[in-house]
Design a protein around this motif. Structure first.
Motif, PDB file in Angstrom:
ATOM      1  N   CYS A   1       0.816  -1.223   0.000  1.00 54.69           N
ATOM      2  CA  CYS A   1       0.000   0.000   0.000  1.00 54.69           C
ATOM      3  C   CYS A   1       0.850   1.273   0.000  1.00 54.69           C
ATOM      4  CB  CYS A   1      -0.923   0.018   1.213  1.00 54.69           C
ATOM      5  SG  CYS A   1      -2.164  -1.281   1.170  1.00 54.69           S
TER       6      CYS A   1
ATOM      7  N   SER B   1      -5.401   5.107   1.006  1.00 56.26           N
ATOM      8  CA  SER B   1      -6.440   4.756   1.966  1.00 56.26           C
ATOM      9  C   SER B   1      -7.299   3.590   1.477  1.00 56.26           C
ATOM     10  CB  SER B   1      -7.312   5.967   2.272  1.00 56.26           C
ATOM     11  OG  SER B   1      -7.958   6.414   1.109  1.00 56.26           O
ATOM     12  N   ARG B   2      -7.584   3.511   0.187  1.00 60.68           N
ATOM     13  CA  ARG B   2      -8.411   2.408  -0.322  1.00 60.68           C
ATOM     14  C   ARG B   2      -7.660   1.075  -0.215  1.00 60.68           C
ATOM     15  NH1 ARG B   2     -11.103   3.546  -5.950  1.00 60.68           N
ATOM     16  NH2 ARG B   2     -12.068   5.205  -4.768  1.00 60.68           N
TER      17      ARG B   2
ATOM     18  N   GLN C   1      -7.742  -0.022   3.411  1.00 67.54           N
ATOM     19  CA  GLN C   1      -9.049  -0.561   3.806  1.00 67.54           C
ATOM     20  C   GLN C   1      -9.214  -2.003   3.346  1.00 67.54           C
ATOM     21  OE1 GLN C   1     -11.861   2.234   2.265  1.00 67.54           O
ATOM     22  NE2 GLN C   1     -11.474   3.727   3.892  1.00 67.54           N
TER      23      GLN C   1
ATOM     24  N   THR D   1      -7.684   0.051  10.111  1.00 68.19           N
ATOM     25  CA  THR D   1      -7.644   1.417   9.575  1.00 68.19           C
ATOM     26  C   THR D   1      -8.347   2.407  10.487  1.00 68.19           C
ATOM     27  OG1 THR D   1      -9.593   0.901   8.251  1.00 68.19           O
ATOM     28  CG2 THR D   1      -7.461   0.754   7.159  1.00 68.19           C
TER      29      THR D   1
ATOM     30  N   ARG E   1      -5.786  10.325  12.967  1.00 71.29           N
ATOM     31  CA  ARG E   1      -6.488  11.187  12.014  1.00 71.29           C
ATOM     32  C   ARG E   1      -5.622  12.323  11.492  1.00 71.29           C
ATOM     33  NH1 ARG E   1     -12.768  11.685  13.689  1.00 71.29           N
ATOM     34  NH2 ARG E   1     -13.054   9.495  14.150  1.00 71.29           N
TER      35      ARG E   1
ATOM     36  N   ASN F   1      -4.025  11.654   8.124  1.00 70.99           N
ATOM     37  CA  ASN F   1      -4.884  11.498   6.951  1.00 70.99           C
ATOM     38  C   ASN F   1      -4.816  12.789   6.127  1.00 70.99           C
ATOM     39  OD1 ASN F   1      -6.737  10.655   5.121  1.00 70.99           O
ATOM     40  ND2 ASN F   1      -8.460  10.581   6.530  1.00 70.99           N
TER      41      ASN F   1
ATOM     42  N   THR G   1      -5.319  14.709   2.062  1.00 69.07           N
ATOM     43  CA  THR G   1      -5.784  14.690   0.685  1.00 69.07           C
ATOM     44  C   THR G   1      -4.725  15.406  -0.134  1.00 69.07           C
ATOM     45  OG1 THR G   1      -8.076  14.748   1.403  1.00 69.07           O
ATOM     46  CG2 THR G   1      -7.638  15.352  -0.870  1.00 69.07           C
TER      47      THR G   1
ATOM     48  N   ARG H   1      -6.418  10.449  -1.697  1.00 65.16           N
ATOM     49  CA  ARG H   1      -6.512  10.373  -0.242  1.00 65.16           C
ATOM     50  C   ARG H   1      -5.617   9.262   0.270  1.00 65.16           C
ATOM     51  NH1 ARG H   1     -12.956  10.917   0.178  1.00 65.16           N
ATOM     52  NH2 ARG H   1     -13.048  13.106  -0.385  1.00 65.16           N
ATOM     53  N   GLY H   2      -5.006   9.557   1.420  1.00 65.78           N
ATOM     54  CA  GLY H   2      -4.128   8.556   2.018  1.00 65.78           C
ATOM     55  C   GLY H   2      -3.536   9.063   3.311  1.00 65.78           C
ATOM     56  N   TYR H   3      -2.603   8.282   3.810  1.00 67.61           N
ATOM     57  CA  TYR H   3      -1.918   8.602   5.059  1.00 67.61           C
ATOM     58  C   TYR H   3      -0.456   8.837   4.760  1.00 67.61           C
ATOM     59  CZ  TYR H   3      -6.105   6.897   7.368  1.00 67.61           C
ATOM     60  OH  TYR H   3      -7.389   6.737   7.792  1.00 67.61           O
TER      61      TYR H   3
END
Length: 175
Positions: free
Chosen positions: A113, A129-130, A133, A139, A144, A147, A149, A158-160
């Protein structure tokens, strides 16, 4: 305590001074000085003796609490039995014992990932992020504040952010 001691020493010194100022014969003066010295030593000795007695009395009345280490009842060790081995292999026809499952750490993130994304501020390493998940069960426990964008040429992603997750104790799973 010290005031009494100082007052007694001062009184003794004044008494010796007065005795020294009295007119006396040569032979008598020597005797008077000797007697005064003996009296002075006796007074100082009595003061020291009284002080020690007060210390002893105070120590008898005020005893300090003693520390006692806690005692624990140790379990009785059983003697090992030498007749049977610790591990017995399964007999023919019986199922083998299943190995214990490996405990998965919640702090290890899946390696597949991890992405390197080109953004307006340069290249950024992030976890999609997908993908998380789908491949990571925890997750909902990710911080937070990590996290983000990201704005890219293809649109928002989107992700970390990997650096932020590393600062919060998360690591990359190897292998």
């Amino acid at each position: 305590m010290y005031r009494k001691f100082i007052a007694t020493v001062a009184a003794a010194s004044i008494a010796l001074t007065i005795l020294g100022a009295l007119p006396a014969a040569a032979g008598d003066r020597r005797t008077v000085n000797t007697i005064a010295a003996i009296v002075g030593l006796a007074v100082v000795g009595k003061i020291i003796h009284d002080r020690n007695d007060k210390k002893k009395q105070a120590s008898h009345h005020q005893s300090k609490p003693e520390y006692r280490a806690p005692t624990y009842d140790r379990p009785i060790r059983q003697k090992p039995t030498y007749g049977a081995p610790a591990y017995q292999p399964p007999r023919y026809g019986q199922p083998k014992p299943r190995p214990l499952p490996d405990r998965v750490s919640r702090k290890l993130l899946p390696q597949k990932c991890l992405r390197r994304v080109k953004t307006h501020r340069g290249h950024v390493r992030m976890f999609a992020s997908r993908c998380l998940q789908r491949n990571y069960s925890y997750t909902h426990r990710l911080p937070r504040q990590c996290n983000y964008t990201f704005n890219t040429r293809r649109g928002d992603r989107r992700g970390y952010e990997a650096r932020c997750l590393r600062e919060h104790g998360f690591r990359l799973a190897r292998g």
